[in-house]
Design an enzyme around this catalytic site. Sequence first.
Site, PDB file in Angstrom:
ATOM      1  N   ASP A 138       0.858  -1.180   0.000  1.00  0.00           N
ATOM      2  CA  ASP A 138       0.000   0.000   0.000  1.00  0.00           C
ATOM      3  C   ASP A 138       0.903   1.242   0.000  1.00  0.00           C
ATOM      4  O   ASP A 138       2.118   1.163   0.176  1.00  0.00           O
ATOM      5  CB  ASP A 138      -0.977  -0.010   1.190  1.00  0.00           C
ATOM      6  CG  ASP A 138      -2.204   0.873   0.916  1.00  0.00           C
ATOM      7  OD1 ASP A 138      -2.153   1.709  -0.007  1.00  0.00           O
ATOM      8  OD2 ASP A 138      -3.207   0.737   1.632  1.00  0.00           O
TER       9      ASP A 138
HETATM   10  C1  BGC Z   1      -5.093   3.205   0.203  1.00  0.00           C
HETATM   11  C2  BGC Z   1      -5.281   2.189  -0.896  1.00  0.00           C
HETATM   12  C3  BGC Z   1      -5.159   2.850  -2.248  1.00  0.00           C
HETATM   13  C4  BGC Z   1      -3.847   3.574  -2.326  1.00  0.00           C
HETATM   14  C5  BGC Z   1      -3.603   4.259  -3.668  1.00  0.00           C
HETATM   15  C6  BGC Z   1      -3.870   4.067  -0.008  1.00  0.00           C
HETATM   16  O1  BGC Z   1      -3.827   5.119   0.889  1.00  0.00           O
HETATM   17  O2  BGC Z   1      -5.014   2.536   1.441  1.00  0.00           O
HETATM   18  O3  BGC Z   1      -6.513   1.547  -0.757  1.00  0.00           O
HETATM   19  O4  BGC Z   1      -5.287   1.891  -3.246  1.00  0.00           O
HETATM   20  O5  BGC Z   1      -3.799   4.555  -1.314  1.00  0.00           O
HETATM   21  O6  BGC Z   1      -4.418   5.339  -3.828  1.00  0.00           O
END
Ligand code: BGC
Length: 796
Positions: free
Chosen positions: A300
């Site tokens: 993530d």
């Molecule tokens: C979130 C994810 C997301 C990623 C990209 C993160 O902060 O937890 O779910 O896919 O950002 O935007």
Amino acid sequence: MNTLTVHPAKRLLPLLLLAGLGWLPAAGQTSPVPNPQLASRELNARVEALLKKMTLDEKVGQLAQYVVGAGAGPGDSSLSYEEMVAKGLVGSLTGVNDAEAANHYQHIAVEKSRLHIPILFARDVIHGHRTTFPVPLALAASWDPGAAETVARFGATEARADGLAWVFSPMVDIARDPRWGRIVESAGEDPYLGSAMARAWVKGYQQDDLSRPDSVAVSVKHFAAYGAAIAGRDYNAVDMSEITLRQVYLEPYRAAVEAGAATLMSSFNSINGVPGSANPFTLTQVLRKEWGFDGFVVSDWDAVGELRDHSIGADDDTVARKALEAGVDMEMKGSLYGTVIAPQVRAGKIPESVVDEAARRILRVKFALGLFDHPYTAEGPKYEATPERRAAARKVAGETFVLLKNDPVEGVGALLPLPAKAKKVALIGPLADNQREMLGAWAVAGDPKYVITLRQALAERLGDRLLYARGCELLSGEDAKMLRKIDPHDQTDSDARLPIPDDARSIAEAVETAKKADVAILALGEETIWMEGEAASRVHLGFTGAQEQLLEAVVATGKPVILVVLAGRPLELKWAANHVSAILEAWSPGIEAGHAVADAIFGDVNPSGKLPSSFPRAVGQEPLYYAQLPTGRPAHGDLSHVPLNREERFMSRYMDEENSALFPFGWGLSYTRFSYAQPTISRTEVPVQEVLAPGHNPVVTVGVDVRNTGSVAGTEVVQLYIRNTVASVEQPVRELKGFARVTLAPGEQKHVEFPLGFDELNFYNVEVKRTVEPTTYKIWVGGSSLATAETSLQVE
Ligand code: BGC
């Protein structure tokens, strides 16, 4: 009479594959199933041939995803992304949002880099891409995996048109605590329903064929157990037994992997002390060794860098090494992989084979997607919310609404559906005419301008019989100011430079409006930008801002009130449930919000949604979910609406509130009524060996006749629950193990059958192995988790 057989999900495909390989799993255990999309000999030969030509830096480059437009550049930021791409140092980019921008970088990658390896472009496509559909929690409320598949299809096609071949979706985290703002992205509290939705998302995005020009690779997130953050506080630690982890939380990810998910995203949270983004147990032992996952894992956002704050390594070298070695193949955002991996390989601290393996997994997905053969995206016509897209959005939204309550009002009868000839209707509330809010959380490519609000839709039907008052703002005080700061257009219909309107005056106006009407429709809920989604945990689960006061003031006029709740999480609706006779939960419905809600209000669409998440009486009950473990002191009323016996003491209960949910899991009414006959079972006794036999075939069938006893057509979600009454490890008091949407004309009856076998009856024993033991299963079939029509199965 019609018969509907519910096929146990996803049983056949792995078995056919395994049978093809010449062997079947041992009793009780699952075995890795190769993903045919990524396992072909030809594809792997291409990957190996390419890998052989790559330098260490080029291989490490594949492990890095960067964010175009984000402040922090790669490495020391001395190179532009164009230069990085030309040098073959970028595996993936996010922040590239249309075909033109994607082609810009892709031309550089394919034409200027030494090995011509295409870039994999990714984005958060959560509930549709340009066409915004209802939020995922709402889609789960449809109990129609086909609805999620449709949304994924539209999302995939539109994403591909924007140059994106990879979506950060679906989120399959089990969410049992609505304080956690990301419950909106989930399928709710239940692993069986969650797994069904997970499979549907994967199928819709990937179509079992990644090479199709309108397929995208999924990224199933957030592995693992992100939804179990302690106290519902986002990013918080997760601490649970391995049995619960496997039996509840890992199930939907397993379903997604079995459905062929090409990639997974590792989570921010720690799991029993080890961060999800550096966790060899989840990422390697479970995911790869047990499930045979052969796609790749992306971290993530900056989750690798955050490992320092998790205190599992003091420096960049250590945390990046730990993440990579645990099984995180690509780093999202941040630039640790791009800077500190190669030097450590050169210094002999990381075996090059670890880098090779991660690069191999990423390249496999790129080849499977056909990116090497078709790297560019046609720069087609601009997006439009066409009638076809609108029709799909309206139909899907119509399936997601849950009629929570529709009690008759004295002298009037049930308020819903509202007769088409309704006299004067007062539409009131800050969500009645707010385009942005109808999109809900995580609608990154959604555009409010396409939204039809409830005010617009009701005006189409009622003309000047519709009165309107905003009633109050969605947020008040400091929250309202914050929202203005982050989204100046959201809060008011008018000019953001004007002062935030005074709620007391707006409420007074709304009361006057209600008084002029025969019925009031209140559109209330939760503000979605500041209060929902990521980093939006709440300890108060009421309506945001002054909406509760608005509701109370309008109810006090004595006018009949229909409450439409628009929110991405279960709210605390106790006062409303006690004072309002009709409540429709409509979530965040997307671009056709107004039309779809109006369809339900006027009865053109009969509500058929069922809650995927228990609605609490009070926040203090959270985490509240129906599939609780038994206690030695079971209180009455846990799973019923029977009020607690006040004199009952020293039981597992609250002294100041009932244990049960205000609206339980699976709950949802209709404009018609359904009756259930006594369920039957094909055999009442089966030997345990038969359940454990290799192949995991169904051993019995539970059948039930369901009849529409009302006067309009309707769709019922027939639900089957079991309880394993005696086991070596405590089992939940009820567990969902089957469901089917059944549409019935007035007076019509259908026979629904649910097969049960190992997949439905197993649990994890103390050795953390899936098994079935001799026991009696109680089995209930009905329209919610309170189902009472009962049969049983003896496993000997
Ligand atoms: C979130 C994810 C997301 C990623 C990209 C993160 O902060 O937890 O779910 O896919 O950002 O935007």
